[in-house]
Design an enzyme around this catalytic site. Sequence first.
Site, PDB file in Angstrom:
ATOM      1  N   LYS A 168       0.836  -1.195   0.000  1.00  0.00           N
ATOM      2  CA  LYS A 168       0.000   0.000   0.000  1.00  0.00           C
ATOM      3  C   LYS A 168       0.874   1.250   0.000  1.00  0.00           C
ATOM      4  CE  LYS A 168      -1.809   2.411   3.260  1.00  0.00           C
ATOM      5  NZ  LYS A 168      -1.570   3.679   2.547  1.00  0.00           N
ATOM      6  N   GLY A 219       7.130   5.070   7.918  1.00  0.00           N
ATOM      7  CA  GLY A 219       6.305   6.276   8.017  1.00  0.00           C
ATOM      8  C   GLY A 219       6.616   7.005   9.310  1.00  0.00           C
ATOM      9  N   SER A 220       5.672   7.773   9.790  1.00  0.00           N
ATOM     10  CA  SER A 220       5.930   8.602  10.963  1.00  0.00           C
ATOM     11  C   SER A 220       5.874   7.775  12.244  1.00  0.00           C
ATOM     12  CB  SER A 220       4.900   9.726  11.027  1.00  0.00           C
ATOM     13  OG  SER A 220       3.617   9.152  11.173  1.00  0.00           O
ATOM     14  N   THR A 223       2.197   7.204  13.467  1.00  0.00           N
ATOM     15  CA  THR A 223       1.468   6.114  12.798  1.00  0.00           C
ATOM     16  C   THR A 223       2.092   4.772  13.170  1.00  0.00           C
ATOM     17  OG1 THR A 223       1.049   7.640  10.980  1.00  0.00           O
ATOM     18  CG2 THR A 223       0.509   5.347  10.589  1.00  0.00           C
ATOM     19  N   GLY A 224       3.406   4.725  13.308  1.00  0.00           N
ATOM     20  CA  GLY A 224       4.086   3.488  13.706  1.00  0.00           C
ATOM     21  C   GLY A 224       3.570   2.982  15.048  1.00  0.00           C
ATOM     22  N   GLU A 241      10.103   1.427  10.419  1.00  0.00           N
ATOM     23  CA  GLU A 241      11.118   2.437  10.109  1.00  0.00           C
ATOM     24  C   GLU A 241      10.422   3.777  10.237  1.00  0.00           C
ATOM     25  OE1 GLU A 241      14.154   1.899   9.852  1.00  0.00           O
ATOM     26  OE2 GLU A 241      14.339  -0.200   9.261  1.00  0.00           O
ATOM     27  N   CYS A 275      13.850  10.764   5.978  1.00  0.00           N
ATOM     28  CA  CYS A 275      13.817  10.356   7.388  1.00  0.00           C
ATOM     29  C   CYS A 275      15.173  10.606   8.033  1.00  0.00           C
ATOM     30  CB  CYS A 275      13.401   8.899   7.511  1.00  0.00           C
ATOM     31  SG  CYS A 275      14.409   7.776   6.532  1.00  0.00           S
ATOM     32  N   GLU A 371      10.531  16.971  14.308  1.00  0.00           N
ATOM     33  CA  GLU A 371      11.031  16.583  12.986  1.00  0.00           C
ATOM     34  C   GLU A 371      10.388  17.509  11.950  1.00  0.00           C
ATOM     35  OE1 GLU A 371       9.577  12.900  11.227  1.00  0.00           O
ATOM     36  OE2 GLU A 371      11.484  12.634  10.217  1.00  0.00           O
TER      37      GLU A 371
HETATM   38  P1  NAD Z   1       2.590   8.524   7.696  1.00  0.00           P
HETATM   39  O1  NAD Z   1       2.911   7.792   8.946  1.00  0.00           O
HETATM   40  O2  NAD Z   1       1.573   9.585   7.719  1.00  0.00           O
HETATM   41  O3  NAD Z   1       2.121   7.516   6.549  1.00  0.00           O
HETATM   42  C1  NAD Z   1       2.913   6.392   6.177  1.00  0.00           C
HETATM   43  C2  NAD Z   1       1.978   5.333   5.596  1.00  0.00           C
HETATM   44  O4  NAD Z   1       1.119   4.837   6.636  1.00  0.00           O
HETATM   45  C3  NAD Z   1       1.055   5.824   4.486  1.00  0.00           C
HETATM   46  O5  NAD Z   1       0.974   4.818   3.491  1.00  0.00           O
HETATM   47  C4  NAD Z   1      -0.272   5.965   5.211  1.00  0.00           C
HETATM   48  O6  NAD Z   1      -1.395   5.860   4.358  1.00  0.00           O
HETATM   49  C5  NAD Z   1      -0.218   4.808   6.179  1.00  0.00           C
HETATM   50  N1  NAD Z   1      -1.136   4.898   7.329  1.00  0.00           N
HETATM   51  C6  NAD Z   1      -1.845   5.968   7.765  1.00  0.00           C
HETATM   52  N2  NAD Z   1      -2.553   5.631   8.866  1.00  0.00           N
HETATM   53  C7  NAD Z   1      -2.300   4.340   9.120  1.00  0.00           C
HETATM   54  C8  NAD Z   1      -2.704   3.425  10.145  1.00  0.00           C
HETATM   55  N3  NAD Z   1      -3.531   3.780  11.124  1.00  0.00           N
HETATM   56  N4  NAD Z   1      -2.213   2.171  10.114  1.00  0.00           N
HETATM   57  C9  NAD Z   1      -1.352   1.788   9.160  1.00  0.00           C
HETATM   58  N5  NAD Z   1      -0.930   2.604   8.162  1.00  0.00           N
HETATM   59  C10 NAD Z   1      -1.385   3.868   8.149  1.00  0.00           C
HETATM   60  O7  NAD Z   1       4.004   9.055   7.205  1.00  0.00           O
HETATM   61  P2  NAD Z   1       4.292  10.006   5.957  1.00  0.00           P
HETATM   62  O8  NAD Z   1       3.837  11.374   6.344  1.00  0.00           O
HETATM   63  O9  NAD Z   1       3.806   9.369   4.707  1.00  0.00           O
HETATM   64  O10 NAD Z   1       5.889   9.974   5.893  1.00  0.00           O
HETATM   65  C11 NAD Z   1       6.697  10.841   6.597  1.00  0.00           C
HETATM   66  C12 NAD Z   1       7.265  10.201   7.835  1.00  0.00           C
HETATM   67  O11 NAD Z   1       7.876   8.963   7.508  1.00  0.00           O
HETATM   68  C13 NAD Z   1       8.354  11.016   8.496  1.00  0.00           C
HETATM   69  O12 NAD Z   1       8.186  10.975   9.899  1.00  0.00           O
HETATM   70  C14 NAD Z   1       9.630  10.282   8.126  1.00  0.00           C
HETATM   71  O13 NAD Z   1      10.709  10.490   8.994  1.00  0.00           O
HETATM   72  C15 NAD Z   1       9.165   8.874   8.100  1.00  0.00           C
HETATM   73  N6  NAD Z   1      10.038   8.056   7.264  1.00  0.00           N
HETATM   74  C16 NAD Z   1      10.837   7.132   7.858  1.00  0.00           C
HETATM   75  C17 NAD Z   1      11.719   6.384   7.107  1.00  0.00           C
HETATM   76  C18 NAD Z   1      12.617   5.360   7.737  1.00  0.00           C
HETATM   77  O14 NAD Z   1      13.108   4.518   7.019  1.00  0.00           O
HETATM   78  N7  NAD Z   1      12.855   5.383   9.025  1.00  0.00           N
HETATM   79  C19 NAD Z   1      11.774   6.580   5.731  1.00  0.00           C
HETATM   80  C20 NAD Z   1      10.938   7.526   5.143  1.00  0.00           C
HETATM   81  C21 NAD Z   1      10.072   8.268   5.931  1.00  0.00           C
END
Ligand code: NAD
Length: 468
Positions: A168, A219-220, A223-224, A241, A275, A371
């Site tokens: 996704k 992701g963030s 959300t993680g 991650e 990130c 961040e």
């Molecule tokens: P986000 O957490 O908003 O979204 C990431 C993904 O999670 C999207 O596909 C989103 O649709 C999905 N999502 C949303 N709600 C969810 C839920 N309840 N359960 C499961 N999945 C859900 O993050 P973003 O704004 O897309 O990305 C930016 C963030 O990602 C920043 O904090 C950045 O540091 C982090 N990031 C981390 C890495 C790493 O490898 N550590 C790499 C890239 C980005």
Amino acid sequence: MSDYNLLIDGKMVPGDLTMPVLNPATEEVLVQCPRASKQQLDQAVAAAKAAFPAWAATPIEERRKLVIKIAEAIEANGNDLARVLTSEQGKPLADATGEVMGMAAFFRYLGSLDLPMRVVEDSGDRRVEAYRRPLGVVGAIIPWNYPLLILSFKLPSALLAGNTLVVKPAPTTPLSTLRFAELVQDILPKGVLNVITDANDLGDHMTKHPDIRKISFTGSTATGQKVMASAAQTLKRITLELGGNDAGIVLDDVDPKKVAPGIFEGAFQNSGQVCLAIKRLYVHESVYDELCNELVAIAKNTVVDDGSKQGTKLGPLQNKMQYEKVKALLEDAHKNGKVIAGGSAMDRPGYFIEPTLVRDIKEGSRLVDEEQFGPVLPIIKYSDNEDVIRRANATNYGLGASVWSSDTARAHKIASRIEAGTVWINKHLDMAPNIPFGGAKHSGIGTEFAEEGLAEFTQLQIINAPPA
Ligand code: NAD
């Protein structure tokens, strides 16, 4: 009608719903993109579950051949993928091309790994063997900053290990992933890879789904944390991650002119939406003014424009939400520090923000503590090495960091005391598929790439028998 489709059970199918995808450089709608319903997500999971036994039983050499074929397909269609990526993500075409070629390289390298059986003990008492078995259906959830590269952090290892997948992408950058799905639909057996899209509404259902065995999430941190909580119900394996607030630490012995370009790149690549970007720069007082001046000179010469225009170095922010967040942080920066380059959103359509440098700012301001994930760098003065180590570690994040010095041994001593998954010396953002990657503290759980990352897509099975 768009020419994009979901990939479910080996077929490219329209979504039950649609959603607009914008070009962040113009705010114009690129396409009405297919959006999956909950039923379509269930169909994708069912297809992956049905495909799993045969894929798991396929010899690893055969699976490897298909993973490498995917790398070839990416390379052969690199220009098209890069163009789609720039249009939806905003990054300059040269960077998008680099991302696509990086993706192919990850498929090639990770596809070349092996999962050999290990003899744990072979004695007069017993013969014990350790096998790495696939887990089943893996859910891969991807953010919008590097839609294709981050997919390649997960997909080749998951496939090589014998898992099937539901992928996704993020709602604002689904198109390049759907284009990729189209390229590989004929390479893999049906159901092995399924790609669905959502409007931020299906992630929760994925993480709770009883037929998904593992979630590989990028992701963030916020959300993680939700992913971890809802995965608990079915005891899913998780790799997370997450976000970072990487400190760059510049020691008193650097040549500011020499280190400035690498630091600038480490902070501003992808308009700061990385990130692992440098998000707080700590500079020793003896070189502070000079380094600030060097960075200002680079910022002023940086071309910010539509990523599809030749010569663009930084594109827009990827989406409106992030744009608004960074604008709020700019306001904070004007109050709590001295803006020495940039400082505003650009007066044009699109989510453009000038590359911004803020000096004389400290912890306690939002720009330092949070961040930013945008092209705004706080530059903080320090005078004592012990103090800077403490300040660099005084955060819940622990993704990356870098130490800059003309004395590598001295930098190494400081690097070893930083609480982060990766610490670079005299560079930042150097990643490769053979180097394991993962975050400390609130920046993640688990590891990606290399043998360590591959192992996370497996279940360890011990077979303990009497001596032969
Ligand atoms: P986000 O957490 O908003 O979204 C990431 C993904 O999670 C999207 O596909 C989103 O649709 C999905 N999502 C949303 N709600 C969810 C839920 N309840 N359960 C499961 N999945 C859900 O993050 P973003 O704004 O897309 O990305 C930016 C963030 O990602 C920043 O904090 C950045 O540091 C982090 N990031 C981390 C890495 C790493 O490898 N550590 C790499 C890239 C980005």
